[in-house]
Design an enzyme around this catalytic site. Structure first.
Site, PDB file in Angstrom:
ATOM      1  N   LYS A  51       0.787  -1.105   0.232  1.00 28.23           N
ATOM      2  CA  LYS A  51      -0.113   0.047   0.074  1.00 28.23           C
ATOM      3  C   LYS A  51       0.642   1.424  -0.235  1.00 28.23           C
ATOM      4  CE  LYS A  51      -2.461   3.434   2.132  1.00 28.23           C
ATOM      5  NZ  LYS A  51      -1.680   4.836   1.691  1.00 28.23           N
ATOM      6  N   GLU A  80       8.686   1.827  11.045  1.00 31.07           N
ATOM      7  CA  GLU A  80      10.342   2.284  11.521  1.00 31.07           C
ATOM      8  C   GLU A  80       9.604   3.553  11.500  1.00 31.07           C
ATOM      9  OE1 GLU A  80      11.852   5.237  10.652  1.00 31.07           O
ATOM     10  OE2 GLU A  80      12.165   3.911   8.716  1.00 31.07           O
ATOM     11  N   CYS A 119      13.545  10.586   7.811  1.00 27.48           N
ATOM     12  CA  CYS A 119      13.449  10.333   9.621  1.00 27.48           C
ATOM     13  C   CYS A 119      14.605  10.569   9.993  1.00 27.48           C
ATOM     14  CB  CYS A 119      13.034   9.083   9.277  1.00 27.48           C
ATOM     15  SG  CYS A 119      13.601   7.843   8.858  1.00 27.48           S
ATOM     16  N   GLU A 124       8.999  15.973  16.244  1.00 21.78           N
ATOM     17  CA  GLU A 124       9.372  15.896  14.740  1.00 21.78           C
ATOM     18  C   GLU A 124       8.141  16.508  13.590  1.00 21.78           C
ATOM     19  OE1 GLU A 124      10.386  12.347  11.673  1.00 21.78           O
ATOM     20  OE2 GLU A 124       8.537  11.864  12.138  1.00 21.78           O
TER      21      GLU A 124
HETATM   22  O1  TXE Z   1       2.033  10.301   7.624  1.00 25.17           O
HETATM   23  P1  TXE Z   1       0.978   8.062   7.806  1.00 25.17           P
HETATM   24  P2  TXE Z   1       1.731  10.962   7.100  1.00 25.17           P
HETATM   25  C1  TXE Z   1       6.171  11.711   9.766  1.00 25.17           C
HETATM   26  C2  TXE Z   1       5.937  13.060  10.433  1.00 25.17           C
HETATM   27  C3  TXE Z   1       5.121  13.590   8.825  1.00 25.17           C
HETATM   28  C4  TXE Z   1       4.100  12.504   9.644  1.00 25.17           C
HETATM   29  C5  TXE Z   1       2.578  12.887   8.727  1.00 25.17           C
HETATM   30  O2  TXE Z   1       6.511  13.477  11.201  1.00 25.17           O
HETATM   31  O3  TXE Z   1       5.635  14.971   9.099  1.00 25.17           O
HETATM   32  O4  TXE Z   1       4.345  11.168  10.389  1.00 25.17           O
HETATM   33  O5  TXE Z   1       2.294  12.083   7.434  1.00 25.17           O
HETATM   34  C6  TXE Z   1      -0.467   4.885   5.281  1.00 25.17           C
HETATM   35  N1  TXE Z   1      -3.644   2.307   8.874  1.00 25.17           N
HETATM   36  N2  TXE Z   1       6.326  10.613   9.068  1.00 25.17           N
HETATM   37  O6  TXE Z   1       0.592  11.573   7.081  1.00 25.17           O
HETATM   38  O7  TXE Z   1       0.164   8.835   8.563  1.00 25.17           O
HETATM   39  C7  TXE Z   1       0.048   6.876   4.820  1.00 25.17           C
HETATM   40  O8  TXE Z   1      -1.946   6.380   3.733  1.00 25.17           O
HETATM   41  C8  TXE Z   1      -2.624   1.842   8.220  1.00 25.17           C
HETATM   42  C9  TXE Z   1       7.611   9.571   9.082  1.00 25.17           C
HETATM   43  O9  TXE Z   1       1.925  11.159   5.496  1.00 25.17           O
HETATM   44  O10 TXE Z   1       1.916   7.801   8.523  1.00 25.17           O
HETATM   45  C10 TXE Z   1       0.851   6.080   3.972  1.00 25.17           C
HETATM   46  O11 TXE Z   1       0.795   5.060   3.285  1.00 25.17           O
HETATM   47  N3  TXE Z   1      -1.704   3.012   6.973  1.00 25.17           N
HETATM   48  C11 TXE Z   1       8.220   8.623   8.521  1.00 25.17           C
HETATM   49  C12 TXE Z   1       1.343   5.480   5.524  1.00 25.17           C
HETATM   50  O12 TXE Z   1       0.114   5.169   6.624  1.00 25.17           O
HETATM   51  C13 TXE Z   1      -2.156   4.498   7.683  1.00 25.17           C
HETATM   52  C14 TXE Z   1       7.173   9.403   6.835  1.00 25.17           C
HETATM   53  C15 TXE Z   1       2.118   6.967   6.480  1.00 25.17           C
HETATM   54  O13 TXE Z   1       1.366   8.012   6.278  1.00 25.17           O
HETATM   55  C16 TXE Z   1      -2.976   4.654   7.800  1.00 25.17           C
HETATM   56  C17 TXE Z   1       6.386   9.771   7.092  1.00 25.17           C
HETATM   57  C18 TXE Z   1      -3.801   3.854   8.894  1.00 25.17           C
HETATM   58  N4  TXE Z   1      -4.650   3.641  10.013  1.00 25.17           N
HETATM   59  C19 TXE Z   1       5.777  10.571   7.728  1.00 25.17           C
HETATM   60  N5  TXE Z   1      -3.433   6.098   8.310  1.00 25.17           N
HETATM   61  C20 TXE Z   1       9.127   8.574   8.664  1.00 25.17           C
HETATM   62  N6  TXE Z   1       9.457   7.585   9.501  1.00 25.17           N
HETATM   63  O14 TXE Z   1      10.390   8.310   7.819  1.00 25.17           O
HETATM   64  C21 TXE Z   1      -2.496   6.111   7.309  1.00 25.17           C
HETATM   65  N7  TXE Z   1      -1.719   5.365   6.252  1.00 25.17           N
END
Ligand code: TXE
Length: 498
Positions: free
Chosen positions: A194, A269, A303, A400
């Site tokens: 996904k 992660e 990250c 973050e």
């Molecule tokens: O992240 P999400 P977002 C952090 C960073 C950023 C914040 C928000 O701080 O500002 O997250 O970003 C999927 N069940 N990082 O909103 O929601 C979503 O569709 C299952 C850190 O984009 O965590 C996407 O594919 N999946 C980071 C993925 O999760 C779900 C990288 C990441 O989205 C879901 C990105 C649910 N309920 C953001 N809700 C890193 N660690 O590198 C969302 N998703």
């Protein structure tokens, strides 16, 4: 197709954007239940439409993955799986230009980062192809009660965990896809991926290259879609054995809760707020660019970003001056432009979130040295931003931000234990770096900093064969290296009375 700020794209990129983009389920491209428009974050203009799925499409993809896992995929020999993955690596190499441009357009990353990630991706897929032949069990003494009865043998087998759901974020899209898909396939799992709704494109190319490389139907399924629908269904699905997730700590918690139904295995992660410690004896000519890019690489949407800088009192002012000059020298622009070193923030919403933190930092009394305003031009551009006089209680220090925002704190001690306590004052523990010419201070701090990775006189120096993951709220488990493949393997012990 828009003009990408006047920059040209490869004919194959143009052709890819003009295609219809569907879901990959059971070896075929199929329609979704809806479509979304993906945009170029540097211009705000639409790139193309892609099909998306929800719970129904995830259910079909999981069923296909289960059939493939129980059927043809499990009958392949290790050598055949190795050959498939090497063939896939060659396909990535052959399509490197297209792949780089898809992530530049969809994510906004500068070209030099996209090209770096293509090279790393090829290395990673070859590494995990080779790792298949190093999946090894052990032999051990059989239990006392069995060996008392005569000759016996105990050994362990490493077996694939089953159907793996891979939930991928938008910050390094195809690289994170492969960081999960390559070890999962090497271990013998089948996968349902996904991708992020912000960056659906490069995953679709991955799907095509995997099919072209000869992976049997159902082994790889790709369902673009929103987190709350497709992602949530994958995380709770009773027939998924494993979830590997990269993203926010908040979503990571939701995934853990969703996974409790069938107690699937979970790797996470998550976020970071990594410490960068610059001691008084640091070589500032090297530290200044290194520390600046620890925060500003990928616009801070990283990250591993080192965003909490601790500067020794003696060099604080010179360091800040150098960092500010370096930050002002970075070139913001479209990732396609080879001169660009800083691209846009992924979305308007994410840019608003970053600006909210910048405003909060100002209001809390931190001193803004450079940056701090959103550029008045199309796209989501925020220049590199540096705050000094930051204190541990400020939200810009604790949370973050995932944007180009650096906080500098002045160290008033040279006691390494005290410095480590400051560095460890965070719920996260993903990365970190120490800048010093003292060998002893460097290694003492490296052992005292509580995070999954520490660099010395460089930052974020991870790689294909180096385990990477978080302490504390930065996650569960490790990716990359041997531990990366272990995350997709179960251990079975067998005892035989002979
Ligand atoms: O992240 P999400 P977002 C952090 C960073 C950023 C914040 C928000 O701080 O500002 O997250 O970003 C999927 N069940 N990082 O909103 O929601 C979503 O569709 C299952 C850190 O984009 O965590 C996407 O594919 N999946 C980071 C993925 O999760 C779900 C990288 C990441 O989205 C879901 C990105 C649910 N309920 C953001 N809700 C890193 N660690 O590198 C969302 N998703």
């Amino acid at each position: 197709i828009p003009a990408f700020d006047g920059h040209d794209i490869l004919p194959e990129t143009r052709a890819f954007l003009a295609q219809s983009h569907r879901l990959l389920i059971d070896g075929a491209w199929v329609d979704g239940s809806d479509v979304l428009t993906t945009r170029d974050p540097a211009t705000g203009l639409p790139l193309c439409e892609v099909a998306i799925g929800g719970a129904d499409e995830i259910d079909r993809a999981v069923a296909a993955a289960r059939r493939a896992f129980d059927g043809p995929w499990s009958r392949l020999t290790a050598a055949e799986r190795t050959a498939l993955l090497h063939r896939f690596a060659r396909a990535i190499e052959a399509n490197g230009g297209l792949l780089a441009e898809l992530d530049i357009l969809d994510n906004g990353m500068p070209r030099f980062i996209a090209e770096l990630t293509v090279a790393n991706a090829v290395e990673m897929v070859d590494y995990y192809a080779g790792a298949i032949l190093r999946i090894e069990g052990t032999t051990t003494a059989p239990p006392r009660h069995v060996s008392a009865e005569g000759e016996a043998l105990t050994y362990t087998l490493r077996e694939p965990v089953g159907v793996a759901g891979l939930i991928v974020p938008w910050n390094v899209p195809f690289s994170t896809f492969l960081l999960k898909a390559a070890p999962a396939l090497a271990a013998g799992c089948t996968i349902v991926v996904k991708p992020s709704e912000e960056t659906p494109l490069s995953a679709l190319l991955m799907g095509q290259l995997l099919l072209d490389s000869g992976f049997p139907p159902g082994v790889v399924n790709i369902v673009n879609g929103y987190g709350a629908a497709a992602g949530a269904r994958l995380a709770e699905h009773p027939d998924v054995d494993k979830i590997s997730f990269t993203g926010s700590t908040a979503t990571g918690r939701r995934i853990v809760q969703a996974a409790t139904g069938n107690l699937k295995k979970v790797s996470l992660e998550l976020g970071g707020k990594s410490a960068v410690v610059v001691l008084a004896d640091a070589d500032l000519d090297r530290a200044i660019p290194g520390v600046a890019m620890a925060t500003f690489f990928l616009q801070g949407q990283n990250c591993m970003a080192g965003t909490r800088i601790f500067a020794a009192d003696a060099i604080h002012d010179r360091l800040v001056e150098g960092l500010a000059a370096f930050a002002r020298g970075l070139t913001l622009g479209h990732g396609l432009d080879p001169a660009t070193t800083q691209g846009p923030i992924i979305s308007d919403a994410q840019a608003a979130k970053v600006m909210g933190y910048i405003d909060a930092g100002r209001a809390a009394g931190a001193s803004l040295v450079t940056g701090g305003v959103r550029l008045d031009r199309p796209g989501n551009f925020i220049p590199p931003t540096i705050f000094t006089d930051a204190t541990p209680d400020m939200s810009i220090v604790r949370e973050e931000i995932f944007g180009p925002v650096m906080t500098v704190q002045r160290l008033t001690t040279d006691d390494l234990d005290a410095i480590a306590r400051l560095a460890n004052d965070s719920p996260f523990g993903l990365s970190g770096s120490v800048w010093t010419t003292s060998l002893s201070a460097a290694h003492k701090l490296a052992t005292r900093i509580r995070s999954g990775h520490v660099s010395i006189n460089t930052h974020g120096a991870v790689g294909t064969n180096i385990p990477f993951g978080g302490y504390g709220q930065s996650g569960w488990g490790r990716e990359f290296g041997r531990e990366g493949i272990d995350a997709y393997l179960e251990t079975k012990a067998v005892t035989a009375r002979l």
